[in-house]
Design an enzyme around this catalytic site. Structure first.
Site: not given
Lengths: 321, 321
Positions: B67, B111, B220-222, B226, B292
């Site tokens: 991607k 996804r 939310g944490t990527d 964060k 996630g």
């Protein structure tokens, strides 16, 4: 977005256009307007393939994107397809939307040839007469064709580990109206310009094979462990490269540095010569050496040029995404 | 090759198909059949954009590619386009040729929702009744819609830093025939499942806000820095993730590890639960937590699924490259 299929590239792209695109982006790299992203290169454990991404952004040319693809060693035998397969994807730097997809196989050959050609234009002696080739495979024909346009050469000499391949480059020389002569490696002392384009892991061209005043473009070494020329040659030469970080890690300079014959500070960006911030060749008997490692920005630059040409000629396939 | 434009994805892709694709690829990651490449993420110095590539290869599903895209914060205001822009490119793993190009914007939302949904399917108590949401932005609606399909929920409760956004998720709850209640953070003690989906840099959900037996999916944490939930919550929970290397570096676990509340060895792949090599939830009062982080293989998996659907329905644009 626009699509330019691989099959259209040959009729669209010219060596002159590839030269201009590569010269401009090397200049932009040296001035800090363009930079390459870290390279991803993965042995994926399927079909013995190497796959990866070479990306970058050129603020001057507004080219953003990547070349994706790699090396599938079983392609020719299993599928009748060439083993190196790549595709270039360009993005609109203002919005992040995909802007173009371009077949990258022939473009890779052309941009690699353009790189040594740019180095000859800026670093070889103006009075160079004898063009020397080390390597005679498919890519060697591209390098030679582009090189011959940069000076008034009178003869091509060539050496290859497999001498039966020399007719590949003899044909290119003859097409340019020049005589060709197969020589042993020490015969390269006659050359004013030498391009090496092999996939060797040990040096063939030694310091004793190269005369003062020669410009040498080493184009085959793009991986840790590969080596085309004697490390002593780099120590004796003024060394230029496309990207210094690659030159010291995966380029020809990796060996001279490992042997403490030079340091990273001895390597100059070819773009600095193009921009006039480095004087380039300073004397007629200086050996100049271009360590061409290949960067994603070259791919983006020639792909952007080909998209413009394809749109102009009505050949680009427009898809509404 | 096939092209599936962004505009077609909404009508083609189902939550069930996204769930299946993501569940399968998480399983393949845990069994070693699929792996993600290093992520490239660059602040390109133009339009304040973040741009990069997330690639991978799934030997089981034979998905290879990436991607590409990123975050263009001025898109909406300047161009009326959404700020997150991405495109998925699939390659034929047998030849290295480009096989498909798929709009990646809606797929990314689907996804990401599928990931927390898979974690609920495998880790939440079967008798879960109250669904809790921390976060009420655009992506929260996707997470909630997918989550509600995994258990026989009877109520949705929600908290958001900006309470005026709560109607976004209230609408989703009501569409599923469920009542919605806005709660303060300590009201989350009523929830059996909690999905957090914010872009916070400081924890809002604390250990005291979560009851024993809860399943928590932190989505939310990527990015480094964060944080959505109290590090103590990870120490108290059994922690699962999509990709351990990301969980410890850019996921929610980065903070608990920095505070020496847990180690990398305390984190389990969700795929191991799917494959049955990890038991998952072991008791009704255990807190399970899914960190996630989002991986390229998820994008490839849902893109491959959508290409199959588009070909089947005659919607895929075929281009001869």
């Amino acid at each position: 977005m626009y699509i330019v299929p691989e099959r259209e590239i040959g009729a669209l792209m010219t060596r002159a256009s590839a030269f201009d695109a590569v010269e401009k982006v090397f200049a932009a790299m040296a001035s800090g307007e363009a930079y390459n992203f870290p390279v991803i290169r993965e042995a994926i454990g399927h079909e013995e393939a190497l796959y990866g991404f070479k990306g970058g952004f050129d603020r001057a040319g507004l080219s953003l994107g990547l070349k994706a693809g790699g090396y599938w060693p079983n392609n020719l035998q299993k599928h009748g397809e060439i083993n190196h397969q790549s595709t270039v994807f360009l993005f609109d730097p203002d919005t992040g939307k995909v802007a173009a997809m371009v077949g990258g196989n022939l473009l890779t050959a052309l941009r690699t040839a353009a790189a040594s050609s740019v180095s000859i234009a800026h670093l070889a002696r103006k009075d160079a007469k004898v063009m020397g080739m080390v390597g005679a495979g498919h890519q060697a024909t591209f390098q030679l064709r582009a090189a011959l346009e940069q000076r008034s050469f009178e003869k091509v000499i060539g050496w290859n580990y497999h001498p039966e391949m020399l007719p590949n480059i003899e044909k290119v020389a003859n097409e340019a109206g020049l005589p060709f002569e197969a020589v042993p490696l020490d015969g390269m002392r006659e050359a004013d310009v030498i391009v090496s384009i092999t996939s060797a892991f040990a040096p063939s061209l030694m310091a004793a094979h190269v005369s003062p005043g020669t410009h040498l473009a080493c184009m085959g070494t793009d991986t840790k462990g590969k080596q085309e020329v004697d490390a002593a040659l780099l120590a004796a030469a003024t060394v230029f490269t496309d990207e210094i970080a690659q030159s010291v890690s995966i380029g020809e300079a990796q060996h001279a540095i490992a042997q403490n014959l030079m340091t990273e500070a001895d390597i100059h960006q070819i773009g600095a010569v193009i921009n006039g911030t480095h004087p380039g060749r300073k004397s007629a008997d200086e050996i100049t050496l271009f360590d061409g490692t290949g960067v994603g920005l070259q791919d983006l630059a020639v792909a952007a040029a080909v998209v413009d040409l394809a749109i102009e000629k009505g050949i680009a396939i427009k898809v509404d995404v």
